[in-house]
Design an enzyme around this catalytic site. Structure first.
Site: not given
Ligand code: TPP
Ligand code: TPP
Ligand code: MG
Ligand code: MG
Lengths: 334, 339, 334, 339
Positions: B71, B140
């Site tokens: 971000e 959230h």
């Molecule tokens: C700072 C932040 N940015 C975006 C999100 C929205 N978000 C939640 S999970 C996710 C994907 C995370 O990917 P990863 O770290 O690979 O974990 P996975 O979901 O694959 O287990 C996103 C973009 C968030 N919760 N927090």
């Protein structure tokens, strides 16, 4: 069977009881999440949730070297870590159902599930949010000489957050007892590591912090156990942090609103064929630790535990509306 | 909701709030090659709330750019792009994640023109899905409009209707300075009339959504709808409520609010952000130091979010922010001088 | 002298006029900063400032491959970059004196000095703040096909900011025309790289973003020019970002309030003995580009330019108090 | 400034505000091994404002930890440390840099206890040098107390005297929840009486620094001193001003302020943060909805920072925030009912 060099690490290293318990936890995660998904579909759980079905080996094998004094920090996809670290599914379901009996008394839900008494400092709604917190827990251990180690779970997507960089650097400079476990399931939400991450293996980034980094098959229980055990031992010896990358896959969509438009059915199926639970079961059988009927019994018991958990949660107590500002501060203030 | 006065020559259609925003972005992308969209999962996923939808198919992944989960870096890239000639629209997946990018938004984007003595311009739009009600709990569900409203150099908008969602976004895009647009998540599916074509809703103008004589409610975002629902109930009791849709937190439309309070002599501010130091504090203080002060017949009331993070449990979650019955009860009390 | 392989890169690559101009800029930086320091001591300049005396080769050689259409982002220690990119010292002094004639009309001061017309997007008061901004400028260039390259200056301390990680990753994934120039002067304020940074050379971190990374003697004009020119060429060819690390040293304290308690006089002296300006002068002489009297003339002219600049600034106009809210928005609003 | 009533048995000495803070930290480090200091250049450099001074020599680099320049990571490490048994005091070099750490402060530290249903505690102090007047321009001069005051889960303090700087810091350290302490940079050299030994100044209590009948000024941080200077001048004209030192932004001491306004009927809020949505908005709104409303004889005035970033030029910089003559003029007007 002789525990020779061809014997997988976990079989060599852990006793049968520990291994059976690990299988039980993997089943518990699977059935817990299926139960949660089902309850969500029935409208018993609101909000959203992120299922880790397909990633159970990573959660359970990583927690294997830890005691209750050791800590973990977890992620939005944190049910597996929570169970891996010893939480009861009944209190987890109670949390999802928003009940006072839940681990967070219904205030946190899936994204904040925690069990501080067992050393789980909590899931986190912020991607990467738990990474510096884990380093802080390791600082406490070092500063107070507790001997505890912290495992920090995070995803492939999280490795592009600034928090990852800052926290790994601090952990390395201060030589803190923390193990960074990256669960690389190929996608951060819809964005593949190729499109988001400028290295092939995330473990390569360990070099930027002069710490060991290793990439393992995250669906191979024993491979994960070996890599993490080694990293935990190293941390306990005071030699500082390590990064372990578990290559794995989530069978379900990112969350409850995913239409899976960024990956193919073939890809999903190929990973379902690599079910970490079946694989571990077979390994236990092959090495004479647990035969089919023993494994079936564990499976069935896990199923029952989940059913009982749901029943427990359904019977839980709803929080009182007037308590909406309770727990904001140590003592309530008006 | 009362339909605003409309030029019968302008065609409108029923669109949802999310569709209206998408339409605005699509028109902007088509009209000006300098416009790009940036954000997490805004491409093939269509955005966490399906706001960008199919735009990546129409404009390709260079114009509709999925960013890594970064971000601060992403927002900073948008600042640098805006400073050098692009006109980015940056989507935070949830406004809560803007906590990671405050540095770039507040220290860089908002201040660049000033620090450089007018020699630079940062025409940049930050889109921020905000608010509670989705069961996503404390990290959230936040409402940060008061934070950004406190920052000179920014403009801060809270559209409450599909028509304004489109018109304010296009106005933000035409604006030479950085604009933060809060989109309430519970409004994305709200349908309403949306004019065709390119039009802008003026930044800094509140809208009187319902005229009334007895009491003024200034509300923003989803609270506008709750206030209108409360007003309908109160009308049955003979209490005639004027409902003002704030629309713009920075700048705030003093004139419209002062004029209304001079007429009604009573004011309630309704907002979802935490009550203390929320936008209602500013509106109340603005009235208390204005010429409307002398027309006040009763204390100024504020209904805001409770002094707690947003809880997960659905009943607690509802209790954490004003609901229509809360507004109704407060307005009834104030109108009957029971305060 | 023949321009053979032993001839330093800069001598081989650039014509005499360009090299003389580079020497002039290095002197200009040195004298500008001495003048600023002196004015500060006399109470003519308020606030604080960060001097780059001793780092002139890095600023000037890095900007050498750039045209006015190319961009730079700079840092709190940004006077050198500003002059390197072509700013006039008179308007810089005017800024430091808080005058309307200053580059920022007296609103920005030392920490925000910029000259957008020459492609300098500005110094930055936030460590690491300019890094993502540089990547954004490179995105504009790529998106609009302008062919421009951006150089992003930052310090060794800044490389531990999350912004560094996020921005380098984005630049690499999107293959943007940007060159990251790390001016490693061994300390972030009082904190040495050993105590703050978990790698020996910061350029090693380039591997975490699959981009080329090289460490050069930052006081060797030609070494810097070669590394940066190569990186700029690469960026212009559309091959993406690079990281160049210039090892250098600031002779002065971190800012006006530094008591130098974290480093020794010996260390400082050893670096003063490696004056990048003298070194470049000698190199130009050795390769017949410029003899002593030619260099002296450049030096003297630079001195005069700085004196004239101070005089210009002193005669500048103070901003009107009523204009305190001017420039907040494009059009003034009440 | 009027000396607060003091127990003659308690020894005091003249210390500067910075020395008083250092003394508090030294006592805490000596008393409790769980206390650690973290921050950039707080060790051998002694802190950018020389507040930690020689503490690293007394307690070593493990207890007085220089962090890399990593505000988000550093703050997050402090959160994790607090959550697991340490009691960190985290220094931001300038409060402006907290923009990089809002995620950890607001989403994690402030909400952890709540999200975990009371099962966790984050006893953590963030120290934040704030305010303008040093010529450091827009990115080194901000006043963010209103932002943090808007966040449930945090406590937010603004000591204005050396005595309070020590007493509030020790109170913050004893507090089981995260506390943000804003230290005004221009106060660091201010001298005042500081009691010996360990004492705490209660969090959430304002202090009446000067009693008066005609008008109440609520001010915070350096504005307390400017308000007192203005009050002295006005006293010569027969205008008797009560000056309240807010001290705590979250929670705000409603009782003290309401009691004062009931007495004087007139209120001015003076603060350095940007006027719109600054702390004066909250104080004004709180009064306008309280029982004190009926006692108001005049509009409530606010004097806050102008709607601009802090400029570099020293004269502009002074003009950007309230100065004593501004306060004097506003109070005179209000007292003479010219508003
Ligand atoms: C700072 C932040 N940015 C975006 C999100 C929205 N978000 C939640 S999970 C996710 C994907 C995370 O990917 P990863 O770290 O690979 O974990 P996975 O979901 O694959 O287990 C996103 C973009 C968030 N919760 N927090
Ligand atoms: C985000 C942020 N943190 C801290 C500071 C305070 N500060 C200013 S310069 C500096 C040191 C920077 O070190 P480095 O990047 O190596 O640059 P150098 O000063 O050595 O040129 C610090 C800590 C700041 N301005 N911004
Ligand atoms: Mg992933
Ligand atoms: Mg440095």
């Amino acid at each position: 069977m002789a525990k020779d060099d061809n014997t997988p690490f976990a079989i060599r290293r852990y006793d049968a009881e520990t291994l059976r318990e690990a299988l039980r936890k993997m089943y518990l995660i699977r059935f817990f999440e299926e139960g949660a998904e089902d309850s969500y579909t029935r409208g018993l759980i609101h909000g959203t949730m992120h299922l880790s079905i397909g990633q159970e080996a990573s959660a359970v094998a990583s927690c294997l070297p830890l005691t209750d004094d050791d800590k973990i920090t977890s992620t939005h996809r944190g049910h597996g870590h929570c169970i891996g670290k010893g939480a009861e599914v009944g209190r987890m379901f109670a949390e999802f159902f928003g009940k006072e009996e839940g681990y967070c008394h219904g205030r946190g839900g899936s994204m904040h599930i925690a069990d501080v008494t067992k050393g789980n400092l909590g899931a986190n709604g912020i991607v990467g949010g738990g990474i510096p917190i884990a380093v802080g827990a390791a600082l406490t251990a070092k500063q107070l000489g507790t001997g505890a180690v912290t495992i920090c779970f995070f995803g492939d997507g999280a490795n592009n957050e600034g928090a990852f960089h800052e926290a790994l650097n601090i952990a390395a400079v201060w030589k803190l007892p923390v193990v960074f476990v990256c669960e690389n399931n190929k996608y951060g939400m819809s964005t593949s590591t190729e499109r988001s991450t400028a290295v092939k293996d995330i473990a390569q980034r360990a070099a930027a912090y002069s710490m060991p980094g290793v990439t393992v098959d995250g669906n191979d229980f024993s491979a994960v156990a070996e890599a993490v055990q080694e990293a935990v031992d190293r941390a306990r010896r005071g030699e500082g942090p390590s990064l372990v990358e578990n290559l794995t896959y989530r069978w379900r969509g990112h969350s409850k609103s995913d239409r899976n438009r960024y990956r193919t059915k073939d890809e999903i199926d190929s990973w379902i064929a690599r079910d970490p639970i079946l694989r571990f079961r077979e390994e236990l059988a092959a090495h004479g630790v647990l035969d089919a009927s023993g494994a079936d019994a564990i499976e069935a018991a896990a199923r029952r535990e989940v059913e009982d958990g749901i029943a427990f949660a359904k019977g839980g107590t709803d929080p009182t509306i007037a308590d909406v500002t309770k727990y904001v501060y140590a003592e309530a203030r008006s | 909701m009362n339909a605003p006065t409309r030029n019968p020559e302008i065609q409108t259609r029923e669109l949802s709030y999310a569709e209206a925003i998408r339409e605005a972005m699509g028109m902007a992308l088509a009209r000006d090659e300098r416009v790009i969209l940036m954000g997490e999962d805004i491409g093939v996923y269509g955005g966490a709330f399906q706001v960008t939808g199919d735009l990546v198919e129409r404009f390709g992944p260079d114009r509709v750019r999925d960013t890594p989960i970064s971000e601060l870096g992403g927002a900073g890239v948008a600042v640098g792009a805006a400073l050098t000639g692009l006109r980015p629209i940056f989507e935070f997946q949830f406004s809560d994640f803007a906590t990671l990018a405050m540095e770039q938004i507040v220290n860089q984007a908002a201040k660049m023109r000033y620090m450089l003595g007018g020699e630079a311009s940062v025409p940049l739009v930050f889109r921020m899905p905000a608010g509670s009600g989705t069961g996503a709990a404390a990290q959230h569900s936040q409402s940060f409009e008061a934070w950004f409203g406190h920052v000179p150099g920014l403009k801060v908008l809270q559209p409450s209707t599909p028509e304004d969602a489109k018109g304010l976004l296009l106005a933000a895009l035409e604006d030479p300075d950085p604009v933060v647009v809060f989109e309430h998540k519970l409004l994305y599916k709200l349908k309403g009339h949306v004019p065709d074509g390119w039009y802008t809703t003026p930044i800094g103008k509140a809208a009187v959504r319902r005229e009334g004589r007895d009491l003024t409610i200034v509300a923003s975002a989803i609270m506008v709808h709750r206030a209108l629902a409360a007003a309908e109930k109160l009308a049955e009791e003979g209490i005639d409520v004027e409902v003002i849709d704030l629309r713009s937190v920075r700048p705030i439309d003093h004139e419209t609010i002062i004029a209304s309070v001079r007429k009604t002599g009573r004011l309630i501010c309704v907002y979802e952000g935490v009550r203390t130091l929320g936008i209602g504090a500013e509106i109340s203080a603005m009235i208390a130091e204005s010429e409307a002060f002398d027309y006040l017949d009763a204390p100024i009331l504020r209904l805001g979010g409770v002094e707690a993070p947003i809880p997960y449990n659905p009943e607690l979650e509802k209790a954490a922010v004003p609901q229509a019955p809360d507004i109704e009860a407060a307005a009834r009390k104030l109108a009957r001088k029971e305060v």
